[in-house]
Design a protein around this motif. Sequence first.
Motif, PDB file in Angstrom:
ATOM      1  N   THR A  45     -83.186 -56.824  10.668  1.00 41.67           N
ATOM      2  CA  THR A  45     -83.981 -57.843   9.976  1.00 41.67           C
ATOM      3  C   THR A  45     -83.666 -59.238  10.484  1.00 41.67           C
ATOM      4  O   THR A  45     -84.567 -60.029  10.803  1.00 41.67           O
ATOM      5  CB  THR A  45     -83.721 -57.786   8.457  1.00 41.67           C
ATOM      6  N   THR A  46     -82.380 -59.569  10.587  1.00 44.13           N
ATOM      7  CA  THR A  46     -81.993 -60.908  11.027  1.00 44.13           C
ATOM      8  C   THR A  46     -82.200 -61.108  12.528  1.00 44.13           C
ATOM      9  O   THR A  46     -82.392 -62.233  12.977  1.00 44.13           O
ATOM     10  CB  THR A  46     -80.511 -61.183  10.676  1.00 44.13           C
ATOM     11  N   ARG A  47     -82.208 -60.029  13.295  1.00 46.64           N
ATOM     12  CA  ARG A  47     -82.402 -60.154  14.747  1.00 46.64           C
ATOM     13  C   ARG A  47     -83.874 -60.291  15.116  1.00 46.64           C
ATOM     14  O   ARG A  47     -84.210 -60.975  16.091  1.00 46.64           O
ATOM     15  CB  ARG A  47     -81.820 -58.937  15.455  1.00 46.64           C
ATOM     16  N   TYR A  48     -84.730 -59.656  14.341  1.00 49.76           N
ATOM     17  CA  TYR A  48     -86.147 -59.618  14.720  1.00 49.76           C
ATOM     18  C   TYR A  48     -87.020 -60.534  13.873  1.00 49.76           C
ATOM     19  O   TYR A  48     -88.210 -60.280  13.696  1.00 49.76           O
ATOM     20  CB  TYR A  48     -86.654 -58.176  14.627  1.00 49.76           C
ATOM     21  N   THR A  61     -91.962 -55.597  21.535  1.00 50.93           N
ATOM     22  CA  THR A  61     -92.545 -55.697  20.199  1.00 50.93           C
ATOM     23  C   THR A  61     -92.572 -54.350  19.500  1.00 50.93           C
ATOM     24  O   THR A  61     -92.213 -54.232  18.322  1.00 50.93           O
ATOM     25  CB  THR A  61     -93.971 -56.260  20.284  1.00 50.93           C
ATOM     26  N   VAL A  62     -93.003 -53.312  20.218  1.00 45.84           N
ATOM     27  CA  VAL A  62     -93.067 -51.969  19.634  1.00 45.84           C
ATOM     28  C   VAL A  62     -91.689 -51.496  19.200  1.00 45.84           C
ATOM     29  O   VAL A  62     -91.517 -50.947  18.103  1.00 45.84           O
ATOM     30  CB  VAL A  62     -93.688 -50.971  20.630  1.00 45.84           C
ATOM     31  N   MET A  63     -90.680 -51.717  20.046  1.00 37.56           N
ATOM     32  CA  MET A  63     -89.322 -51.270  19.719  1.00 37.56           C
ATOM     33  C   MET A  63     -88.782 -52.000  18.495  1.00 37.56           C
ATOM     34  O   MET A  63     -88.100 -51.406  17.653  1.00 37.56           O
ATOM     35  CB  MET A  63     -88.396 -51.467  20.917  1.00 37.56           C
ATOM     36  N   LYS A  64     -89.087 -53.279  18.372  1.00 40.99           N
ATOM     37  CA  LYS A  64     -88.648 -54.039  17.197  1.00 40.99           C
ATOM     38  C   LYS A  64     -89.235 -53.437  15.924  1.00 40.99           C
ATOM     39  O   LYS A  64     -88.522 -53.220  14.929  1.00 40.99           O
ATOM     40  CB  LYS A  64     -89.069 -55.504  17.319  1.00 40.99           C
ATOM     41  N   PHE A  67     -87.645 -49.893  15.192  1.00 42.14           N
ATOM     42  CA  PHE A  67     -86.277 -49.945  14.677  1.00 42.14           C
ATOM     43  C   PHE A  67     -86.243 -50.470  13.241  1.00 42.14           C
ATOM     44  O   PHE A  67     -85.480 -49.978  12.408  1.00 42.14           O
ATOM     45  CB  PHE A  67     -85.391 -50.801  15.571  1.00 42.14           C
ATOM     46  N   LEU A  68     -87.057 -51.460  12.948  1.00 40.73           N
ATOM     47  CA  LEU A  68     -87.130 -51.971  11.578  1.00 40.73           C
ATOM     48  C   LEU A  68     -87.633 -50.893  10.617  1.00 40.73           C
ATOM     49  O   LEU A  68     -87.056 -50.673   9.544  1.00 40.73           O
ATOM     50  CB  LEU A  68     -88.053 -53.184  11.516  1.00 40.73           C
ATOM     51  N   ALA A  69     -88.704 -50.212  11.009  1.00 38.65           N
ATOM     52  CA  ALA A  69     -89.294 -49.188  10.150  1.00 38.65           C
ATOM     53  C   ALA A  69     -88.320 -48.035   9.917  1.00 38.65           C
ATOM     54  O   ALA A  69     -88.152 -47.567   8.775  1.00 38.65           O
ATOM     55  CB  ALA A  69     -90.582 -48.662  10.776  1.00 38.65           C
ATOM     56  N   LEU A  70     -87.659 -47.574  10.968  1.00 45.02           N
ATOM     57  CA  LEU A  70     -86.730 -46.444  10.836  1.00 45.02           C
ATOM     58  C   LEU A  70     -85.501 -46.831  10.017  1.00 45.02           C
ATOM     59  O   LEU A  70     -84.981 -46.022   9.240  1.00 45.02           O
ATOM     60  CB  LEU A  70     -86.314 -45.940  12.219  1.00 45.02           C
ATOM     61  N   ALA A  71     -85.024 -48.060  10.199  1.00 38.05           N
ATOM     62  CA  ALA A  71     -83.844 -48.513   9.449  1.00 38.05           C
ATOM     63  C   ALA A  71     -84.131 -48.525   7.949  1.00 38.05           C
ATOM     64  O   ALA A  71     -83.327 -48.030   7.142  1.00 38.05           O
ATOM     65  CB  ALA A  71     -83.424 -49.903   9.918  1.00 38.05           C
ATOM     66  N   TYR A  72     -85.275 -49.058   7.562  1.00 31.82           N
ATOM     67  CA  TYR A  72     -85.601 -49.119   6.137  1.00 31.82           C
ATOM     68  C   TYR A  72     -86.000 -47.766   5.584  1.00 31.82           C
ATOM     69  O   TYR A  72     -85.785 -47.485   4.395  1.00 31.82           O
ATOM     70  CB  TYR A  72     -86.690 -50.165   5.887  1.00 31.82           C
ATOM     71  N   ALA A  73     -86.551 -46.901   6.439  1.00 32.88           N
ATOM     72  CA  ALA A  73     -86.860 -45.539   6.000  1.00 32.88           C
ATOM     73  C   ALA A  73     -85.572 -44.795   5.675  1.00 32.88           C
ATOM     74  O   ALA A  73     -85.495 -44.052   4.689  1.00 32.88           O
ATOM     75  CB  ALA A  73     -87.639 -44.804   7.092  1.00 32.88           C
ATOM     76  N   THR A  74     -84.535 -45.006   6.493  1.00 33.32           N
ATOM     77  CA  THR A  74     -83.240 -44.368   6.256  1.00 33.32           C
ATOM     78  C   THR A  74     -82.625 -44.848   4.947  1.00 33.32           C
ATOM     79  O   THR A  74     -82.126 -44.053   4.145  1.00 33.32           O
ATOM     80  CB  THR A  74     -82.269 -44.661   7.420  1.00 33.32           C
ATOM     81  N   VAL A  75     -82.659 -46.151   4.722  1.00 30.57           N
ATOM     82  CA  VAL A  75     -82.124 -46.714   3.469  1.00 30.57           C
ATOM     83  C   VAL A  75     -82.895 -46.170   2.274  1.00 30.57           C
ATOM     84  O   VAL A  75     -82.304 -45.822   1.240  1.00 30.57           O
ATOM     85  CB  VAL A  75     -82.189 -48.256   3.496  1.00 30.57           C
ATOM     86  N   TYR A  76     -84.211 -46.046   2.407  1.00 31.93           N
ATOM     87  CA  TYR A  76     -85.036 -45.514   1.316  1.00 31.93           C
ATOM     88  C   TYR A  76     -84.650 -44.075   0.987  1.00 31.93           C
ATOM     89  O   TYR A  76     -84.506 -43.709  -0.193  1.00 31.93           O
ATOM     90  CB  TYR A  76     -86.512 -45.582   1.705  1.00 31.93           C
ATOM     91  N   LEU A  77     -84.469 -43.258   2.009  1.00 31.03           N
ATOM     92  CA  LEU A  77     -84.122 -41.859   1.778  1.00 31.03           C
ATOM     93  C   LEU A  77     -82.767 -41.729   1.091  1.00 31.03           C
ATOM     94  O   LEU A  77     -82.579 -40.878   0.217  1.00 31.03           O
ATOM     95  CB  LEU A  77     -84.113 -41.088   3.098  1.00 31.03           C
ATOM     96  N   ILE A  78     -81.827 -42.570   1.470  1.00 26.61           N
ATOM     97  CA  ILE A  78     -80.475 -42.481   0.914  1.00 26.61           C
ATOM     98  C   ILE A  78     -80.428 -42.965  -0.534  1.00 26.61           C
ATOM     99  O   ILE A  78     -79.852 -42.302  -1.407  1.00 26.61           O
ATOM    100  CB  ILE A  78     -79.483 -43.289   1.775  1.00 26.61           C
ATOM    101  N   TYR A  79     -81.036 -44.118  -0.792  1.00 28.03           N
ATOM    102  CA  TYR A  79     -80.879 -44.737  -2.111  1.00 28.03           C
ATOM    103  C   TYR A  79     -82.018 -44.445  -3.083  1.00 28.03           C
ATOM    104  O   TYR A  79     -81.887 -44.741  -4.281  1.00 28.03           O
ATOM    105  CB  TYR A  79     -80.731 -46.252  -1.950  1.00 28.03           C
TER     106      TYR A  79
END
Length: 215
Positions: A45-48, A61-64, A67-79
């Motif tokens: 989030t802070t890098r992009y 742009t696509v990679m940014k 990575f943002l989408a996958l990172a928040y998807a992981t947090v969503y699944l966990i919490y």
Amino acid sequence: MNIFRLAGDVSHLLAIIILLLKIWRSKSCAGISGKSQVLFALVFTTRYLDLFTVFISPYNTVMKVVFLALAYATVYLIYMRFRTTYDSENDTFRVEFLLVPVIGLSFLENYAFTPLEILWTFSIFLESVAIMPQLFMITKTGEAESITTHYLFFLGLYRALYIANWVWRYHTEGFFDQIAVVSGVVQTIFYCDFFYLYVTRVLRGRGKMGLPMPI
């Protein structure tokens, strides 16, 4: 783009996908540090923050976005989705011990004293230590599933390949980013013991990797 940068990005992406598939298929986030995943989401989030203001290339742009989408998807699944399987009792690393010095260092060591530059520097420093809650959790429980160790292996490989990328760029372009290089080396050092255990235990066919229990 050189082969080391591309291979590093692929390894990074593969690590996150492995983790997501592990959670989704098993419908469990046992053994996974939610704190580490929140820190990684904060890193991206802070890098992009320049996603919509600076265009480098379609690939960048696509990679940014990915990575943002996958990172928040992981947090969503966990919490959220599989929160009943989250092992909060063992995910006890004090993240403030990481955030406070990282924030302070970001203000002291940066290339320009502007909000975006400080946040970019913060993301670089934070990424170098964001995996510590996960490694602490594995050490605390004494073992890790092989799929989790595969995730950590490819994450460490990504950092090692980026070091090769920086060496290549220095010799071919004269490019040297001191903050990124030093942080990357520090992060790779954290994985050294893990790499040894991964090769000697996981790759020899064990379902789980046993670790020395903390004293």
